[in-house]
Design an enzyme around this catalytic site. Structure first.
Site, PDB file in Angstrom:
ATOM      1  N   CYS A  36       0.726  -1.165   0.069  1.00 17.64           N
ATOM      2  CA  CYS A  36       0.073   0.090   0.165  1.00 17.64           C
ATOM      3  C   CYS A  36       1.118   1.335  -0.023  1.00 17.64           C
ATOM      4  CB  CYS A  36      -0.993   0.145   1.263  1.00 17.64           C
ATOM      5  SG  CYS A  36      -2.222  -1.310   0.906  1.00 17.64           S
ATOM      6  N   ALA A  37       1.728   1.427  -1.240  1.00 19.55           N
ATOM      7  CA  ALA A  37       2.521   2.463  -1.332  1.00 19.55           C
ATOM      8  C   ALA A  37       1.821   3.655  -1.575  1.00 19.55           C
ATOM      9  CB  ALA A  37       3.722   2.237  -2.234  1.00 19.55           C
ATOM     10  N   SER A  38       2.493   4.931  -1.343  1.00 19.71           N
ATOM     11  CA  SER A  38       1.767   6.227  -1.613  1.00 19.71           C
ATOM     12  C   SER A  38       1.473   6.411  -3.116  1.00 19.71           C
ATOM     13  CB  SER A  38       2.453   7.386  -1.176  1.00 19.71           C
ATOM     14  OG  SER A  38       3.706   7.352  -1.898  1.00 19.71           O
ATOM     15  N   HIS A  40      11.625  -7.136  -4.558  1.00 17.44           N
ATOM     16  CA  HIS A  40      11.218  -7.683  -5.628  1.00 17.44           C
ATOM     17  C   HIS A  40      11.686  -9.126  -6.066  1.00 17.44           C
ATOM     18  CE1 HIS A  40      10.257  -3.580  -7.740  1.00 17.44           C
ATOM     19  NE2 HIS A  40       9.697  -3.685  -6.467  1.00 17.44           N
ATOM     20  N   LYS A  76       9.341   0.583 -10.657  1.00 16.94           N
ATOM     21  CA  LYS A  76      10.970   0.535 -10.865  1.00 16.94           C
ATOM     22  C   LYS A  76      11.772   0.730  -9.603  1.00 16.94           C
ATOM     23  CE  LYS A  76      10.611   4.769  -9.811  1.00 16.94           C
ATOM     24  NZ  LYS A  76      11.086   5.162  -8.388  1.00 16.94           N
ATOM     25  N   THR A 117       7.468  13.573 -14.489  1.00 20.47           N
ATOM     26  CA  THR A 117       6.311  13.565 -13.517  1.00 20.47           C
ATOM     27  C   THR A 117       5.111  14.691 -13.930  1.00 20.47           C
ATOM     28  OG1 THR A 117       7.580  15.563 -12.327  1.00 20.47           O
ATOM     29  CG2 THR A 117       8.062  12.948 -11.620  1.00 20.47           C
TER      30      THR A 117
END
Length: 332
Positions: free
Chosen positions: A14-16, A82, A100, A261
């Site tokens: 549950c990354a930002s 990973h 990545k 971005t």
């Protein structure tokens, strides 16, 4: 698989970036994906995500992978995790879209690609920026000959120091600028100039010397091809913010000012300089998170696309390995 079928997808971690950008993109692509579940070792976070995105919560990764209804996994875990979790997801028969960098090194990457080939499963590495339409506009300018023949490429991606507890400073979790910011500059180079571009020189600055806790925090690299075109790359965690690439040609130059971005509701611009005039070309906004997911969906349907992504991931990892190797040779 029926090309019109909807793929069931689960999220491990549950990354930002998952909360802010990727899961909303999954939800928007309801004709392609059905979000089944999220998994976190933090029960509270898993529950919060499940409530927010209307899906099932798992409190360990193995249980999510055991759900046979799930076809694919989005995995925003730190790179250092990973090799274990992409491997287990492949063994569970899941297609993988991983943030990545894909793995810590080329050896790990090769093992995971071979496992994916064995199971005929798709892999995609999360450099979403490459699917933004602004880069197609750049390629059209080049193809028209507007800036003439390309003579040099340069790219910079870096930002101010992060919080000391950030996982990017943790070597166990695959920390370091090489596996983070540097990857974007490599990807931009090969996106525009192709995989013929190879690393020829590099330097990395580490935050400690002779320490198990050292991570590289900034660096530079030089790539070139057999046509004599060079590319200068600069990246880091403790830099003044930069996020761009520049192409210098025989008749002019162009700069992509928000290369990596751009927000989905932001209109990026390209600076084009020819005949001693400067033009700011405003482009349409675009959601590269959704487009990356569509690429993932299409690659699951297509063997040729699947093979292309194996090659793409391998070449990216190889370039990162070579930057590290050249940097170490400079220190010896």
């Amino acid at each position: 698989m029926d090309k019109q079928s909807i793929l069931n997808i689960g999220v491990i971690g549950c990354a930002s970036i998952a909360e802010r950008s990727v899961i909303p993109a999954i939800k928007n692509l309801s004709a392609n994906f059905n979000l089944v579940a999220v998994a976190s070792r933090n029960k509270q976070k898993a529950d919060e995500f499940a409530l927010k995105f209307n899906c099932k919560a798992y409190y360990n990764y193995e249980e999510l992978l055991a759900n046979q209804s799930i076809d694919a996994i989005y995995l925003p875990l730190p790179t250092g995790l990973h090799i274990e979790w992409i491997g287990k997801a492949l063994d569970a028969g899941k297609h993988i879209y991983a943030e990545k960098s894909f793995a810590n090194n080329l050896n790990q990457t090769t093992k995971l690609i071979e496992k994916a080939k064995k199971h005929k499963l798709t892999l995609l590495e999360g450099y979403m920026f490459q699917y933004h339409s602004q880069h197609n506009h750049v390629k059209k300018i080049i193809e028209k000959g507007t800036i003439g023949k390309i003579r040099h490429f340069s790219s910079k991606f870096g930002f101010p120091p992060l919080d000391a507890a950030n996982f990017r400073y943790d070597p166990i979790l695959g920390g370091g600028a090489l596996l983070d910011a540097a990857g974007y500059t490599i990807k931009a180079t090969t996106l525009i100039l192709g995989y013929e571009m190879k690393v020829k020189a590099a330097t990395l600055k580490f935050n400690h010397s002779n320490s198990e806790n050292e991570v590289n925090i900034y660096g530079s690299a030089f790539m070139s091809n057999d046509k004599g075109i060079g590319a200068s790359l600069a990246f880091g965690f403790d830099n003044y913010y930069q996020c761009n690439y520049e192409i210098w040609g025989t008749k002019g130059k162009l700069i992509v000012e928000k290369a990596f971005t751009p927000k989905f509701d932001q209109k990026p611009s390209i600076l084009l300089e020819i005949n001693n005039t400067i033009e700011h070309i405003e482009l349409n906004s675009d959601n590269h998170f959704e487009k990356a997911l569509i690429e993932f969906y299409d690659a699951i349907q297509s063997e040729s696309k699947r093979m292309e992504h194996y090659t793409e991931i391998h070449n990216q990892s190889e370039a990162q390995d070579n930057i590290l190797a050249y940097s170490k040779s400079n220190l010896s």
